[in-house]
Design a protein around this motif. Structure first.
Motif, PDB file in Angstrom:
ATOM      1  N   THR A   1       0.835  -1.206   0.000  1.00  0.00           N
ATOM      2  CA  THR A   1       0.000   0.000   0.000  1.00  0.00           C
ATOM      3  C   THR A   1       0.868   1.253   0.000  1.00  0.00           C
ATOM      4  OG1 THR A   1      -1.767  -1.141   1.193  1.00  0.00           O
ATOM      5  CG2 THR A   1      -1.778   1.269   1.264  1.00  0.00           C
ATOM      6  N   GLU A   2       1.955   1.221   0.757  1.00  0.00           N
ATOM      7  CA  GLU A   2       2.855   2.378   0.833  1.00  0.00           C
ATOM      8  C   GLU A   2       3.439   2.715  -0.533  1.00  0.00           C
ATOM      9  OE1 GLU A   2       6.788   3.892   3.337  1.00  0.00           O
ATOM     10  OE2 GLU A   2       6.183   1.785   3.409  1.00  0.00           O
ATOM     11  N   GLU A   3       3.917   1.693  -1.247  1.00  0.00           N
ATOM     12  CA  GLU A   3       4.475   1.943  -2.573  1.00  0.00           C
ATOM     13  C   GLU A   3       3.396   2.444  -3.528  1.00  0.00           C
ATOM     14  OE1 GLU A   3       6.886  -0.183  -6.284  1.00  0.00           O
ATOM     15  OE2 GLU A   3       6.275  -1.398  -4.545  1.00  0.00           O
ATOM     16  N   LEU A   4       2.218   1.841  -3.473  1.00  0.00           N
ATOM     17  CA  LEU A   4       1.140   2.243  -4.369  1.00  0.00           C
ATOM     18  C   LEU A   4       0.754   3.707  -4.153  1.00  0.00           C
ATOM     19  CD1 LEU A   4      -1.035   1.706  -6.470  1.00  0.00           C
ATOM     20  CD2 LEU A   4      -2.476   0.764  -4.640  1.00  0.00           C
ATOM     21  N   VAL A   5       0.615   4.113  -2.899  1.00  0.00           N
ATOM     22  CA  VAL A   5       0.237   5.503  -2.596  1.00  0.00           C
ATOM     23  C   VAL A   5       1.271   6.467  -3.187  1.00  0.00           C
ATOM     24  CG1 VAL A   5      -0.028   7.200  -0.744  1.00  0.00           C
ATOM     25  CG2 VAL A   5      -1.124   4.966  -0.557  1.00  0.00           C
ATOM     26  N   GLY A   6       2.541   6.142  -3.015  1.00  0.00           N
ATOM     27  CA  GLY A   6       3.590   6.994  -3.556  1.00  0.00           C
ATOM     28  C   GLY A   6       3.541   7.072  -5.069  1.00  0.00           C
ATOM     29  N   ARG A   7       3.364   5.918  -5.692  1.00  0.00           N
ATOM     30  CA  ARG A   7       3.361   5.891  -7.158  1.00  0.00           C
ATOM     31  C   ARG A   7       2.110   6.550  -7.739  1.00  0.00           C
ATOM     32  NH1 ARG A   7       7.488   3.588  -9.490  1.00  0.00           N
ATOM     33  NH2 ARG A   7       8.882   2.314  -8.214  1.00  0.00           N
ATOM     34  N   LEU A   8       1.006   6.498  -7.026  1.00  0.00           N
ATOM     35  CA  LEU A   8      -0.179   7.217  -7.481  1.00  0.00           C
ATOM     36  C   LEU A   8       0.068   8.728  -7.489  1.00  0.00           C
ATOM     37  CD1 LEU A   8      -3.050   5.213  -5.723  1.00  0.00           C
ATOM     38  CD2 LEU A   8      -2.645   5.390  -8.196  1.00  0.00           C
ATOM     39  N   GLN A   9       0.851   9.195  -6.528  1.00  0.00           N
ATOM     40  CA  GLN A   9       1.202  10.619  -6.509  1.00  0.00           C
ATOM     41  C   GLN A   9       2.078  10.959  -7.715  1.00  0.00           C
ATOM     42  OE1 GLN A   9       3.031  11.087  -2.661  1.00  0.00           O
ATOM     43  NE2 GLN A   9       1.079  11.412  -1.619  1.00  0.00           N
ATOM     44  N   PHE A  10       3.059  10.091  -8.021  1.00  0.00           N
ATOM     45  CA  PHE A  10       3.913  10.331  -9.187  1.00  0.00           C
ATOM     46  C   PHE A  10       3.060  10.330 -10.454  1.00  0.00           C
ATOM     47  CE2 PHE A  10       7.134   7.472  -6.763  1.00  0.00           C
ATOM     48  CZ  PHE A  10       7.236   8.411  -5.753  1.00  0.00           C
ATOM     49  N   GLN A  11       2.135   9.376 -10.533  1.00  0.00           N
ATOM     50  CA  GLN A  11       1.288   9.262 -11.709  1.00  0.00           C
ATOM     51  C   GLN A  11       0.431  10.512 -11.894  1.00  0.00           C
ATOM     52  OE1 GLN A  11      -2.367   7.039 -11.569  1.00  0.00           O
ATOM     53  NE2 GLN A  11      -1.764   5.824 -13.339  1.00  0.00           N
ATOM     54  N   GLY A  12      -0.108  11.035 -10.783  1.00  0.00           N
ATOM     55  CA  GLY A  12      -0.924  12.237 -10.870  1.00  0.00           C
ATOM     56  C   GLY A  12      -0.142  13.420 -11.405  1.00  0.00           C
ATOM     57  N   ARG A  13       1.111  13.561 -10.959  1.00  0.00           N
ATOM     58  CA  ARG A  13       1.937  14.673 -11.441  1.00  0.00           C
ATOM     59  C   ARG A  13       2.295  14.481 -12.912  1.00  0.00           C
ATOM     60  NH1 ARG A  13       1.563  19.070 -11.871  1.00  0.00           N
ATOM     61  NH2 ARG A  13       3.340  20.263 -12.582  1.00  0.00           N
ATOM     62  N   LEU A  14       2.615  13.244 -13.304  1.00  0.00           N
ATOM     63  CA  LEU A  14       2.906  12.974 -14.713  1.00  0.00           C
ATOM     64  C   LEU A  14       1.675  13.213 -15.576  1.00  0.00           C
ATOM     65  CD1 LEU A  14       5.081   9.741 -14.386  1.00  0.00           C
ATOM     66  CD2 LEU A  14       5.842  11.969 -15.224  1.00  0.00           C
ATOM     67  N   ASP A  15       0.510  12.839 -15.061  1.00  0.00           N
ATOM     68  CA  ASP A  15      -0.744  13.104 -15.767  1.00  0.00           C
ATOM     69  C   ASP A  15      -0.899  14.599 -16.029  1.00  0.00           C
ATOM     70  OD1 ASP A  15      -2.456  11.127 -16.719  1.00  0.00           O
ATOM     71  OD2 ASP A  15      -3.102  10.551 -14.717  1.00  0.00           O
ATOM     72  N   ALA A  16      -0.588  15.406 -15.018  1.00  0.00           N
ATOM     73  CA  ALA A  16      -0.734  16.858 -15.149  1.00  0.00           C
ATOM     74  C   ALA A  16       0.245  17.422 -16.181  1.00  0.00           C
ATOM     75  CB  ALA A  16      -0.522  17.527 -13.795  1.00  0.00           C
ATOM     76  N   LEU A  17       1.492  16.953 -16.141  1.00  0.00           N
ATOM     77  CA  LEU A  17       2.486  17.420 -17.115  1.00  0.00           C
ATOM     78  C   LEU A  17       2.102  17.000 -18.526  1.00  0.00           C
ATOM     79  CD1 LEU A  17       5.795  16.785 -15.165  1.00  0.00           C
ATOM     80  CD2 LEU A  17       5.069  18.983 -16.106  1.00  0.00           C
ATOM     81  N   ARG A  18       1.605  15.782 -18.642  1.00  0.00           N
ATOM     82  CA  ARG A  18       1.194  15.284 -19.960  1.00  0.00           C
ATOM     83  C   ARG A  18      -0.014  16.070 -20.471  1.00  0.00           C
ATOM     84  NH1 ARG A  18      -2.254  11.336 -21.854  1.00  0.00           N
ATOM     85  NH2 ARG A  18      -1.650  10.374 -23.834  1.00  0.00           N
ATOM     86  N   ALA A  19      -0.963  16.383 -19.592  1.00  0.00           N
ATOM     87  CA  ALA A  19      -2.120  17.183 -19.986  1.00  0.00           C
ATOM     88  C   ALA A  19      -1.679  18.576 -20.430  1.00  0.00           C
ATOM     89  CB  ALA A  19      -3.103  17.283 -18.820  1.00  0.00           C
ATOM     90  N   ASN A  20      -0.693  19.120 -19.732  1.00  0.00           N
ATOM     91  CA  ASN A  20      -0.108  20.411 -20.094  1.00  0.00           C
ATOM     92  C   ASN A  20       0.493  20.340 -21.500  1.00  0.00           C
ATOM     93  OD1 ASN A  20       2.180  22.666 -18.324  1.00  0.00           O
ATOM     94  ND2 ASN A  20       0.306  23.079 -19.422  1.00  0.00           N
ATOM     95  N   TRP A  21       1.216  19.251 -21.748  1.00  0.00           N
ATOM     96  CA  TRP A  21       1.834  19.021 -23.054  1.00  0.00           C
ATOM     97  C   TRP A  21       0.764  18.911 -24.144  1.00  0.00           C
ATOM     98  CZ3 TRP A  21       1.288  14.329 -25.834  1.00  0.00           C
ATOM     99  CH2 TRP A  21       2.106  14.191 -26.951  1.00  0.00           C
ATOM    100  N   LEU A  22      -0.321  18.201 -23.856  1.00  0.00           N
ATOM    101  CA  LEU A  22      -1.401  18.045 -24.826  1.00  0.00           C
ATOM    102  C   LEU A  22      -2.041  19.388 -25.167  1.00  0.00           C
ATOM    103  CD1 LEU A  22      -3.079  14.840 -23.340  1.00  0.00           C
ATOM    104  CD2 LEU A  22      -2.140  15.018 -25.653  1.00  0.00           C
ATOM    105  N   SER A  23      -2.311  20.193 -24.147  1.00  0.00           N
ATOM    106  CA  SER A  23      -3.009  21.457 -24.370  1.00  0.00           C
ATOM    107  C   SER A  23      -2.122  22.509 -25.027  1.00  0.00           C
ATOM    108  CB  SER A  23      -3.557  22.003 -23.051  1.00  0.00           C
ATOM    109  OG  SER A  23      -2.498  22.299 -22.150  1.00  0.00           O
ATOM    110  N   ASP A  24      -0.798  22.369 -24.897  1.00  0.00           N
ATOM    111  CA  ASP A  24       0.130  23.344 -25.478  1.00  0.00           C
ATOM    112  C   ASP A  24       0.605  22.977 -26.879  1.00  0.00           C
ATOM    113  OD1 ASP A  24      -0.030  25.016 -23.355  1.00  0.00           O
ATOM    114  OD2 ASP A  24       2.018  24.746 -22.636  1.00  0.00           O
ATOM    115  N   GLY A  25       0.025  21.929 -27.466  1.00  0.00           N
ATOM    116  CA  GLY A  25       0.359  21.617 -28.854  1.00  0.00           C
ATOM    117  C   GLY A  25       1.130  20.344 -29.099  1.00  0.00           C
ATOM    118  N   MET A  26       1.391  19.542 -28.035  1.00  0.00           N
ATOM    119  CA  MET A  26       2.011  18.225 -28.191  1.00  0.00           C
ATOM    120  C   MET A  26       3.388  18.304 -28.869  1.00  0.00           C
ATOM    121  SD  MET A  26      -1.493  16.295 -29.390  1.00  0.00           S
ATOM    122  CE  MET A  26      -0.808  14.642 -29.442  1.00  0.00           C
ATOM    123  N   ASP A  27       4.199  19.246 -28.421  1.00  0.00           N
ATOM    124  CA  ASP A  27       5.522  19.462 -29.012  1.00  0.00           C
ATOM    125  C   ASP A  27       6.516  18.417 -28.503  1.00  0.00           C
ATOM    126  OD1 ASP A  27       7.557  20.601 -30.436  1.00  0.00           O
ATOM    127  OD2 ASP A  27       7.872  22.292 -29.083  1.00  0.00           O
TER     128      ASP A  27
END
Length: 231
Positions: free
Chosen positions: A60-86
């Motif tokens: 559970t400890e590892e999963l909680v940590g990795r879910l946080q990493f995933q959420g941040r990567l999701d946000a960066l990827r969404a940023n990349w998508l909205s800015d033109g996928m460069d």
């Protein structure tokens, strides 16, 4: 076609994890539906509900940590998508750079993904089958007279290259294997080590230092320098 680029591979790995857990294969059209930015909210919800310690065979400890990493990567990827996928693919230049050749600067106006590709200098010394594959740079946020940017060094590995042969837990580790951070725009990546968070294996590896020096050199944050090579 673009699976070697992390923004596309990130979505495809999610589909592969669902296949492992449910035993139901998704067709190519479904697997590629997320690549153009039209994220299916229903799928995203189902996917997150599947991410349990039992399904992924991790604590559970590892999963909680990795879910946080995933959420941040999701946000960066969404940023990349909205800015033109460069995508800036510098993989062909990496060998020359690490051999002391000329460094070609890249412009990073707005969000972008810089693709390094596989190179021995970027393979983790603790596990050479994992390598630092690229760098997300988020949109610059102004704060008075200064500005800050978020970023993430992301990895690739053999499980990502052949996802149909890997277990769900291994795929989730592949999807969330990153070193993330935030820094003032003019501060070098190489000086942001203490503020990094994410996968400890990546952060502690000497390859991370080389990737940071590389990022400084190609974005013009440091002069032409001799990049540290692996021992």
């Amino acid at each position: 076609m673009y699976d070697h680029y992390h923004p596309y591979r990130f979505a495809k790995i999610a589909m592969s994890i669902c296949e492992r857990i449910t035993g139901i294969e998704n067709d190519a059209a479904t697997a590629s539906a997320d690549f153009d930015g039209s994220r299916d909210a229903a799928f995203a919800q189902v996917y997150r509900e599947m991410l349990t310690p039992e399904n992924l065979e991790m604590s559970t400890e590892e999963l909680v940590g990795r879910l946080q990493f995933q959420g941040r990567l999701d946000a960066l990827r969404a940023n990349w998508l909205s800015d033109g996928m460069d995508i800036l693919d510098i993989s062909d230049a990496i060998p020359r750079v690490f051999d002391g050749g000329p460094i070609e600067r890249v412009r990073t106006d707005g969000s972008c993904y810089i693709h390094f590709g596989r190179h021995p200098a970027l393979e983790l010394e603790s596990e050479p089958d994992i390598w630092i594959d690229g760098l997300y740079i988020g949109s610059v946020q102004s704060e008075g007279t200064s500005s800050r940017m978020s970023f993430a060094f992301v990895c690739n590995d053999d499980a990502s290259v052949a996802p149909r042969k890997a277990k769900a837990g291994s795929l989730f580790r592949s999807q969330t294997r990153a070193a993330l951070g935030e820094k003032a725009s003019l501060v070098r990546f190489g000086r942001s080590g203490k503020s990094l968070y994410g996968d400890p294996q990546v952060i502690r590896d000497r390859a991370m230092m080389r990737a940071a020096y590389l990022a400084d050199a190609i974005t013009g944050l440091s002069p032409s320098i001799e990049l540290p090579k692996p021992h």
